[in-house]
Scaffold this motif. Structure first.
Motif, PDB file in Angstrom:
ATOM      1  N   GLU A   6      34.694  38.426  31.034  1.00 30.95           N
ATOM      2  CA  GLU A   6      35.886  38.630  31.846  1.00 30.95           C
ATOM      3  C   GLU A   6      35.927  40.001  32.540  1.00 30.95           C
ATOM      4  OE1 GLU A   6      38.911  37.511  34.003  1.00 30.95           O
ATOM      5  OE2 GLU A   6      37.920  36.140  32.608  1.00 30.95           O
ATOM      6  N   PRO A   7      35.555  41.114  31.839  1.00 33.21           N
ATOM      7  CA  PRO A   7      35.573  42.418  32.530  1.00 33.21           C
ATOM      8  C   PRO A   7      34.619  42.471  33.731  1.00 33.21           C
ATOM      9  CG  PRO A   7      35.479  42.742  30.157  1.00 33.21           C
ATOM     10  CD  PRO A   7      35.279  41.270  30.405  1.00 33.21           C
ATOM     11  N   ALA A   8      33.468  41.810  33.613  1.00 30.07           N
ATOM     12  CA  ALA A   8      32.510  41.798  34.723  1.00 30.07           C
ATOM     13  C   ALA A   8      33.058  41.000  35.896  1.00 30.07           C
ATOM     14  CB  ALA A   8      31.170  41.226  34.273  1.00 30.07           C
ATOM     15  N   ILE A   9      33.678  39.866  35.606  1.00 30.44           N
ATOM     16  CA  ILE A   9      34.275  39.049  36.666  1.00 30.44           C
ATOM     17  C   ILE A   9      35.375  39.835  37.370  1.00 30.44           C
ATOM     18  CG2 ILE A   9      35.636  36.966  37.135  1.00 30.44           C
ATOM     19  CD1 ILE A   9      34.066  35.651  34.786  1.00 30.44           C
ATOM     20  N   LYS A  10      36.179  40.537  36.581  1.00 24.34           N
ATOM     21  CA  LYS A  10      37.255  41.356  37.146  1.00 24.34           C
ATOM     22  C   LYS A  10      36.679  42.441  38.061  1.00 24.34           C
ATOM     23  CE  LYS A  10      41.244  44.113  35.875  1.00 24.34           C
ATOM     24  NZ  LYS A  10      41.733  45.113  34.963  1.00 24.34           N
ATOM     25  N   LYS A  11      35.609  43.091  37.618  1.00 20.62           N
ATOM     26  CA  LYS A  11      34.986  44.159  38.410  1.00 20.62           C
ATOM     27  C   LYS A  11      34.408  43.604  39.715  1.00 20.62           C
ATOM     28  CE  LYS A  11      33.518  48.345  39.058  1.00 20.62           C
ATOM     29  NZ  LYS A  11      34.422  49.451  39.295  1.00 20.62           N
ATOM     30  N   ILE A  12      33.779  42.446  39.653  1.00 20.25           N
ATOM     31  CA  ILE A  12      33.223  41.827  40.866  1.00 20.25           C
ATOM     32  C   ILE A  12      34.341  41.481  41.841  1.00 20.25           C
ATOM     33  CG2 ILE A  12      31.979  39.794  41.743  1.00 20.25           C
ATOM     34  CD1 ILE A  12      30.424  39.970  38.978  1.00 20.25           C
ATOM     35  N   ASN A  13      35.446  40.972  41.321  1.00 17.75           N
ATOM     36  CA  ASN A  13      36.597  40.681  42.179  1.00 17.75           C
ATOM     37  C   ASN A  13      37.166  41.956  42.798  1.00 17.75           C
ATOM     38  OD1 ASN A  13      36.868  37.808  42.191  1.00 17.75           O
ATOM     39  ND2 ASN A  13      37.537  37.910  40.062  1.00 17.75           N
ATOM     40  N   GLU A  14      37.201  43.040  42.018  1.00 23.13           N
ATOM     41  CA  GLU A  14      37.671  44.328  42.559  1.00 23.13           C
ATOM     42  C   GLU A  14      36.767  44.784  43.695  1.00 23.13           C
ATOM     43  OE1 GLU A  14      37.832  47.117  39.318  1.00 23.13           O
ATOM     44  OE2 GLU A  14      39.467  46.025  38.316  1.00 23.13           O
ATOM     45  N   ILE A  15      35.465  44.623  43.519  1.00 28.51           N
ATOM     46  CA  ILE A  15      34.520  45.008  44.574  1.00 28.51           C
ATOM     47  C   ILE A  15      34.773  44.179  45.831  1.00 28.51           C
ATOM     48  CG2 ILE A  15      32.077  44.954  45.250  1.00 28.51           C
ATOM     49  CD1 ILE A  15      31.446  45.772  42.291  1.00 28.51           C
ATOM     50  N   CYS A  16      34.967  42.880  45.660  1.00 30.50           N
ATOM     51  CA  CYS A  16      35.248  42.019  46.815  1.00 30.50           C
ATOM     52  C   CYS A  16      36.546  42.432  47.496  1.00 30.50           C
ATOM     53  CB  CYS A  16      35.312  40.555  46.382  1.00 30.50           C
ATOM     54  SG  CYS A  16      33.716  39.862  45.900  1.00 30.50           S
ATOM     55  N   ASP A  17      37.550  42.803  46.705  1.00 27.61           N
ATOM     56  CA  ASP A  17      38.848  43.215  47.254  1.00 27.61           C
ATOM     57  C   ASP A  17      38.743  44.470  48.118  1.00 27.61           C
ATOM     58  OD1 ASP A  17      40.114  41.083  46.075  1.00 27.61           O
ATOM     59  OD2 ASP A  17      40.875  42.238  44.355  1.00 27.61           O
ATOM     60  N   ARG A  18      37.804  45.353  47.804  1.00 31.92           N
ATOM     61  CA  ARG A  18      37.639  46.591  48.575  1.00 31.92           C
ATOM     62  C   ARG A  18      37.368  46.302  50.053  1.00 31.92           C
ATOM     63  NH1 ARG A  18      33.109  49.353  44.804  1.00 31.92           N
ATOM     64  NH2 ARG A  18      34.344  49.333  42.913  1.00 31.92           N
ATOM     65  N   TYR A  19      36.753  45.171  50.328  1.00 30.49           N
ATOM     66  CA  TYR A  19      36.280  44.881  51.680  1.00 30.49           C
ATOM     67  C   TYR A  19      36.980  43.688  52.313  1.00 30.49           C
ATOM     68  CZ  TYR A  19      32.778  48.109  50.005  1.00 30.49           C
ATOM     69  OH  TYR A  19      32.155  49.209  49.477  1.00 30.49           O
ATOM     70  N   VAL A  20      38.154  43.361  51.797  1.00 25.48           N
ATOM     71  CA  VAL A  20      38.867  42.172  52.268  1.00 25.48           C
ATOM     72  C   VAL A  20      39.219  42.256  53.762  1.00 25.48           C
ATOM     73  CG1 VAL A  20      41.226  42.877  51.666  1.00 25.48           C
ATOM     74  CG2 VAL A  20      40.582  40.457  51.556  1.00 25.48           C
ATOM     75  N   ASN A  21      39.395  43.451  54.296  1.00 26.42           N
ATOM     76  CA  ASN A  21      39.766  43.602  55.702  1.00 26.42           C
ATOM     77  C   ASN A  21      38.567  43.823  56.633  1.00 26.42           C
ATOM     78  OD1 ASN A  21      42.563  43.274  55.258  1.00 26.42           O
ATOM     79  ND2 ASN A  21      42.702  45.400  54.563  1.00 26.42           N
ATOM     80  N   GLU A  22      37.377  43.805  56.080  1.00 31.94           N
ATOM     81  CA  GLU A  22      36.161  43.966  56.889  1.00 31.94           C
ATOM     82  C   GLU A  22      35.790  42.624  57.521  1.00 31.94           C
ATOM     83  OE1 GLU A  22      34.400  46.760  57.471  1.00 31.94           O
ATOM     84  OE2 GLU A  22      35.692  47.997  56.201  1.00 31.94           O
ATOM     85  N   THR A  23      35.257  42.670  58.738  1.00 32.70           N
ATOM     86  CA  THR A  23      34.871  41.422  59.391  1.00 32.70           C
ATOM     87  C   THR A  23      33.552  40.885  58.837  1.00 32.70           C
ATOM     88  OG1 THR A  23      33.892  42.710  61.183  1.00 32.70           O
ATOM     89  CG2 THR A  23      36.107  41.840  61.544  1.00 32.70           C
TER      90      THR A  23
END
Length: 160
Positions: A6-23
């Motif tokens: 679960e912590p790894a999945i959470k971290k991967i989601n956090e990484i994806c969230d960093r770039y949510v506004n990038e094209t």
């Protein structure tokens, strides 16, 4: 990361969230995941696919195209031997062969102790200092076969 916790999945989601506004966020996401975990297995690519809407096939294509991404864990010390034309002409094949002999692995493999990964690289842009080898970003210029055993021993000594 065999089966993601679960912590790894959470971290991967956090990484994806960093770039949510990038094209076009894929390279940034994959780069951050690679820095965090050292490799990008299929299970992680599936999470990135769900988060970005890109197909797993497209993500896999990017991961396998660029040599700085890996599908498997790398060693603590990644030895990159340039086999580009300038390095090759100046003896790079003999240098990578010596690393392979001493460490006991072939290019593309990681030692059983997890200490070394040996990679054969295309041109690294160090033609003026050929043959060149990098270890975790440190460049060894104008390397000779005779210098290889000492370099391996220095890295082993850091672990003692």
């Amino acid at each position: 990361m065999a089966h993601l916790q679960e912590p790894a999945i959470k971290k991967i989601n956090e990484i994806c969230d960093r770039y949510v506004n990038e094209t076009t966020p894929l390279m940034m996401i994959l780069s951050d995941i690679q820095k965090e975990y050292g490799y990008i297995p299929l299970e992680v690519q599936e999470i990135v696919s769900e988060r970005t809407g890109l197909s797993v096939a497209e993500i896999y294509g990017v991961v396998t195209f660029y040599s700085f991404f890996s599908l498997t864990p790398k060693g603590k010390y990644v030895i990159g031997c340039c086999l580009g034309t300038a390095c090759y002409v100046k003896g790079a094949q003999q240098i990578i062969d010596k690393f392979s002999e001493i460490i006991g692995i072939k290019p593309g493999e990681t030692s059983a102790d997890g200490l070394f990964t040996l990679d054969a690289l295309r041109c690294i842009g160090a033609c003026g200092i050929a043959p060149a080898v990098t270890i975790n970003g440190k460049v060894y210029p104008k390397l000779t076969v005779d210098a290889v055993p000492k370099i391996v021993e220095e890295y082993k000594a850091m672990e003692a």
